[in-house]
Design an enzyme around this catalytic site. Structure first.
Site, PDB file in Angstrom:
ATOM      1  N   TYR A  65       0.355 -18.272   0.278  1.00 28.44           N
ATOM      2  CA  TYR A  65       0.094 -17.205  -0.828  1.00 28.44           C
ATOM      3  C   TYR A  65      -1.340 -18.001  -1.517  1.00 28.44           C
ATOM      4  O   TYR A  65      -2.265 -17.111  -1.871  1.00 28.44           O
ATOM      5  CB  TYR A  65       0.990 -17.098  -2.055  1.00 28.44           C
ATOM      6  CG  TYR A  65       2.122 -16.217  -1.461  1.00 28.44           C
ATOM      7  CD1 TYR A  65       1.961 -14.699  -1.243  1.00 28.44           C
ATOM      8  CD2 TYR A  65       3.341 -16.558  -1.255  1.00 28.44           C
ATOM      9  CE1 TYR A  65       2.751 -13.949  -0.703  1.00 28.44           C
ATOM     10  CE2 TYR A  65       4.287 -15.456  -0.599  1.00 28.44           C
ATOM     11  CZ  TYR A  65       3.985 -14.255  -0.410  1.00 28.44           C
ATOM     12  OH  TYR A  65       4.931 -13.592   0.226  1.00 28.44           O
ATOM     13  N   ARG A  68      -3.939 -16.551   0.898  1.00 25.12           N
ATOM     14  CA  ARG A  68      -4.063 -15.092   0.705  1.00 25.12           C
ATOM     15  C   ARG A  68      -4.685 -15.010  -0.697  1.00 25.12           C
ATOM     16  O   ARG A  68      -5.797 -14.304  -0.818  1.00 25.12           O
ATOM     17  CB  ARG A  68      -2.543 -14.517   0.307  1.00 25.12           C
ATOM     18  CG  ARG A  68      -1.560 -14.434   1.330  1.00 25.12           C
ATOM     19  CD  ARG A  68      -1.694 -13.465   2.543  1.00 25.12           C
ATOM     20  NE  ARG A  68      -2.748 -13.907   3.285  1.00 25.12           N
ATOM     21  CZ  ARG A  68      -2.593 -15.120   4.332  1.00 25.12           C
ATOM     22  NH1 ARG A  68      -1.569 -15.687   4.390  1.00 25.12           N
ATOM     23  NH2 ARG A  68      -3.640 -15.306   5.077  1.00 25.12           N
ATOM     24  N   GLN A 100       1.340  -1.210  -2.276  1.00 23.02           N
ATOM     25  CA  GLN A 100       2.106  -2.140  -1.855  1.00 23.02           C
ATOM     26  C   GLN A 100       1.320  -3.496  -1.595  1.00 23.02           C
ATOM     27  O   GLN A 100       1.908  -4.488  -1.494  1.00 23.02           O
ATOM     28  CB  GLN A 100       2.833  -1.789  -0.325  1.00 23.02           C
ATOM     29  CG  GLN A 100       3.608  -0.668  -0.364  1.00 23.02           C
ATOM     30  CD  GLN A 100       3.846  -0.042   1.050  1.00 23.02           C
ATOM     31  OE1 GLN A 100       4.874  -0.465   1.834  1.00 23.02           O
ATOM     32  NE2 GLN A 100       2.948   0.591   1.306  1.00 23.02           N
ATOM     33  N   ASN A 101       0.040  -3.282  -1.902  1.00 26.59           N
ATOM     34  CA  ASN A 101      -0.769  -4.542  -1.732  1.00 26.59           C
ATOM     35  C   ASN A 101      -0.610  -5.393  -2.835  1.00 26.59           C
ATOM     36  O   ASN A 101      -0.675  -4.729  -4.112  1.00 26.59           O
ATOM     37  CB  ASN A 101      -2.163  -4.024  -1.603  1.00 26.59           C
ATOM     38  CG  ASN A 101      -2.140  -3.348  -0.218  1.00 26.59           C
ATOM     39  OD1 ASN A 101      -1.335  -3.117   0.751  1.00 26.59           O
ATOM     40  ND2 ASN A 101      -3.399  -2.816   0.002  1.00 26.59           N
ATOM     41  N   HIS A 118       4.786  -4.311  -5.199  1.00 20.81           N
ATOM     42  CA  HIS A 118       5.234  -5.701  -4.438  1.00 20.81           C
ATOM     43  C   HIS A 118       4.795  -6.829  -5.036  1.00 20.81           C
ATOM     44  O   HIS A 118       4.600  -7.902  -4.604  1.00 20.81           O
ATOM     45  CB  HIS A 118       4.732  -5.543  -3.179  1.00 20.81           C
ATOM     46  CG  HIS A 118       5.588  -4.481  -2.125  1.00 20.81           C
ATOM     47  ND1 HIS A 118       5.518  -4.449  -0.686  1.00 20.81           N
ATOM     48  CD2 HIS A 118       6.954  -4.117  -2.502  1.00 20.81           C
ATOM     49  CE1 HIS A 118       6.274  -3.554  -0.321  1.00 20.81           C
ATOM     50  NE2 HIS A 118       7.074  -3.183  -1.223  1.00 20.81           N
ATOM     51  N   CYS A 126       7.826 -17.777 -13.762  1.00 20.79           N
ATOM     52  CA  CYS A 126       8.907 -18.817 -13.631  1.00 20.79           C
ATOM     53  C   CYS A 126       9.574 -18.417 -12.725  1.00 20.79           C
ATOM     54  O   CYS A 126      10.292 -17.233 -12.684  1.00 20.79           O
ATOM     55  CB  CYS A 126       9.323 -19.076 -15.074  1.00 20.79           C
ATOM     56  SG  CYS A 126      10.608 -20.278 -14.839  1.00 20.79           S
ATOM     57  N   GLY A 197      -2.803   3.957   5.116  1.00 26.82           N
ATOM     58  CA  GLY A 197      -2.872   2.642   5.424  1.00 26.82           C
ATOM     59  C   GLY A 197      -1.488   1.842   5.349  1.00 26.82           C
ATOM     60  O   GLY A 197      -1.405   0.541   5.177  1.00 26.82           O
ATOM     61  N   THR A 198      -0.423   2.380   5.682  1.00 22.29           N
ATOM     62  CA  THR A 198       0.987   1.726   5.582  1.00 22.29           C
ATOM     63  C   THR A 198       1.937   2.070   6.829  1.00 22.29           C
ATOM     64  O   THR A 198       1.809   3.381   7.146  1.00 22.29           O
ATOM     65  CB  THR A 198       1.499   1.958   4.304  1.00 22.29           C
ATOM     66  OG1 THR A 198       2.692   1.343   4.539  1.00 22.29           O
ATOM     67  CG2 THR A 198       1.745   3.223   3.808  1.00 22.29           C
ATOM     68  N   SER A 199       2.247   1.172   7.593  1.00 23.99           N
ATOM     69  CA  SER A 199       2.930   1.383   8.784  1.00 23.99           C
ATOM     70  C   SER A 199       4.513   2.334   8.547  1.00 23.99           C
ATOM     71  O   SER A 199       5.018   2.771   9.740  1.00 23.99           O
ATOM     72  CB  SER A 199       3.192   0.263   9.626  1.00 23.99           C
ATOM     73  OG  SER A 199       3.949  -0.547   8.710  1.00 23.99           O
TER      74      SER A 199
HETATM   75  P1  OAD Z   1       1.516  -3.278   7.763  1.00 23.49           P
HETATM   76  O1  OAD Z   1       0.759  -4.389   8.430  1.00 23.49           O
HETATM   77  O2  OAD Z   1       3.072  -2.814   7.949  1.00 23.49           O
HETATM   78  O3  OAD Z   1       0.779  -1.824   8.235  1.00 23.49           O
HETATM   79  C1  OAD Z   1      -0.618  -1.540   8.115  1.00 23.49           C
HETATM   80  C2  OAD Z   1      -1.193  -0.163   8.506  1.00 23.49           C
HETATM   81  O4  OAD Z   1      -2.357  -0.060   7.989  1.00 23.49           O
HETATM   82  C3  OAD Z   1      -0.745   0.047   9.974  1.00 23.49           C
HETATM   83  O5  OAD Z   1      -0.176   1.411  10.032  1.00 23.49           O
HETATM   84  C4  OAD Z   1      -2.334   0.448  10.493  1.00 23.49           C
HETATM   85  O6  OAD Z   1      -2.255   1.345  11.259  1.00 23.49           O
HETATM   86  C5  OAD Z   1      -2.842   0.657   9.157  1.00 23.49           C
HETATM   87  N1  OAD Z   1      -4.419   0.456   9.236  1.00 23.49           N
HETATM   88  C6  OAD Z   1      -5.162  -0.715   9.856  1.00 23.49           C
HETATM   89  N2  OAD Z   1      -6.585  -0.487   9.602  1.00 23.49           N
HETATM   90  C7  OAD Z   1      -6.589   0.333   8.745  1.00 23.49           C
HETATM   91  C8  OAD Z   1      -7.884   1.062   8.238  1.00 23.49           C
HETATM   92  N3  OAD Z   1      -8.757   0.504   8.376  1.00 23.49           N
HETATM   93  N4  OAD Z   1      -7.608   2.151   7.386  1.00 23.49           N
HETATM   94  C9  OAD Z   1      -6.172   2.780   7.189  1.00 23.49           C
HETATM   95  N5  OAD Z   1      -5.146   2.196   7.774  1.00 23.49           N
HETATM   96  C10 OAD Z   1      -5.347   1.089   8.460  1.00 23.49           C
HETATM   97  O7  OAD Z   1       1.248  -3.201   6.393  1.00 23.49           O
HETATM   98  P2  OAD Z   1       2.180  -2.237   5.014  1.00 23.49           P
HETATM   99  O8  OAD Z   1       2.577  -0.937   5.567  1.00 23.49           O
HETATM  100  O9  OAD Z   1       1.246  -2.238   3.965  1.00 23.49           O
HETATM  101  O10 OAD Z   1       5.281  -6.614   1.818  1.00 23.49           O
HETATM  102  O11 OAD Z   1       3.056  -3.325   4.821  1.00 23.49           O
HETATM  103  C11 OAD Z   1       4.235  -2.943   4.011  1.00 23.49           C
HETATM  104  C12 OAD Z   1       4.848  -4.321   3.411  1.00 23.49           C
HETATM  105  O12 OAD Z   1       5.313  -5.111   4.536  1.00 23.49           O
HETATM  106  C13 OAD Z   1       3.673  -5.129   2.614  1.00 23.49           C
HETATM  107  O13 OAD Z   1       3.598  -4.986   1.340  1.00 23.49           O
HETATM  108  C14 OAD Z   1       4.271  -6.639   2.707  1.00 23.49           C
HETATM  109  C15 OAD Z   1       4.936  -6.702   4.041  1.00 23.49           C
HETATM  110  O14 OAD Z   1       5.694  -7.291   4.357  1.00 23.49           O
HETATM  111  C16 OAD Z   1       5.545  -7.832   1.056  1.00 23.49           C
HETATM  112  O15 OAD Z   1       5.214  -8.607   1.385  1.00 23.49           O
HETATM  113  C17 OAD Z   1       6.678  -7.750   0.216  1.00 23.49           C
END
Ligand code: OAD
Length: 254
Positions: A65, A68, A100-101, A118, A126, A197-199
């Protein structure tokens, strides 16, 4: 708009609910988790993002972290963050943004009301606080606090007055996301849902699009189909920073 996408129309009666993921910060230079070269390729989730990983090696967790924090501190908001801040500016309290970011790029782009389900990278708490209950059950009452410090070794980790170690204010796997009641309330009254932008691999966020009723207009914005793609009315395929600016038409003059 970088590509010629048909605009998404939002009227004066609409309420917009936005969910963002790592992809919205990708064009700011921050790695996503599951893309090629993503964070989970270089790190084991179990080691750095679970209560068990923290119990086994807190130094390793904080190194992750701290990296990060360094990366997010140097990154700048991109046009996708700015487009969402502008939409909030126009819509006021009819707009809701949950991310989620853990970075602060939405806030730095001007977003005012951001829910970080998240957790937040630049906050710590703590390990014995109520939010971490289940880990030790000691019930420290100190609330999460702003913290940009870098902790590189287990010995360097700051301690709370109660004796507990200071941990990242991040929701790890196996922990409960923050502000779920508020998020559910917003989903119940939304008319337009934008997911950016989330998978669609991590729950409960991946289910928000299913929790929203059938009359809600649901759009996904990102370069590839998410895992929950069938739940959306329309996929706007492209990088968020290129397609989001100008995509939403509110019908109000600038
Ligand atoms: P992922 O890494 O799973 O997915 C990222 C998504 O962003 C993918 O679907 C890509 O296609 C998309 N992507 C990439 N470049 C992009 C762009 N320029 N514009 C738009 N989309 C783009 O990330 P998250 O879905 O955010 O949790 O992951 C969810 C959670 O899993 C996170 O919050 C984290 C992780 O483990 C924790 O750490 C608790």
């Amino acid at each position: 708009m970088g590509r010629q996408e048909e605009p998404i129309q939002v009227g004066p009666e609409d309420r917009v609910f936005v969910l963002t993921g790592a992809g919205v910060s990708a064009e700011s230079g921050l790695k996503t988790f599951r893309d090629q070269g993503g964070l989970w390729e270089g790190h084991r989730v179990e080691d750095v993002a679970t209560p068990e990983g923290w119990a086994a090696d807190a130094g390793q967790v904080w190194r992750f972290y701290s990296e990060r924090r360094k990366g997010a501190g140097q990154a700048q908001p991109n046009p996708a963050h700015r487009a969402l801040a502008e939409l909030e500016e126009k819509m006021g309290e009819r707009f809701f943004l949950v991310t989620q970011n853990v970075d602060d790029l939405h806030e730095r782009a001007g977003s005012k009301r951001v829910v970080h389900m998240h957790g937040e990278l630049f906050m710590s708490r703590c390990e014995n606080s109520a939010l971490g209950a289940g880990m030790s059950g000691l019930g420290c009452e100190r609330p999460p606090f702003r913290d940009a410090a870098l902790y590189e070794t287990a010995a360097a980790i700051a301690r709370c007055a109660c004796g507990g170690r200071i941990r990242p204010h991040i929701v790890w796997f196996g922990e409960i996301p923050l502000e779920m009641a508020r998020i559910q309330r917003e989903i119940d009254r939304v008319t337009v849902m934008l997911v950016v932008g989330t998978s669609g691999a991590v729950y409960p966020a991946a289910n928000f699009v299913r929790w929203a009723g059938p009359r809600v207009r649901k759009y996904y914005i990102g370069p590839e189909e998410p895992m929950n793609a069938p739940a959306f009315a329309r996929l706007v395929l492209g990088n968020a920073g290129e397609v989001l600016p100008g995509l939403i038409e509110t019908g109000t003059r600038e």
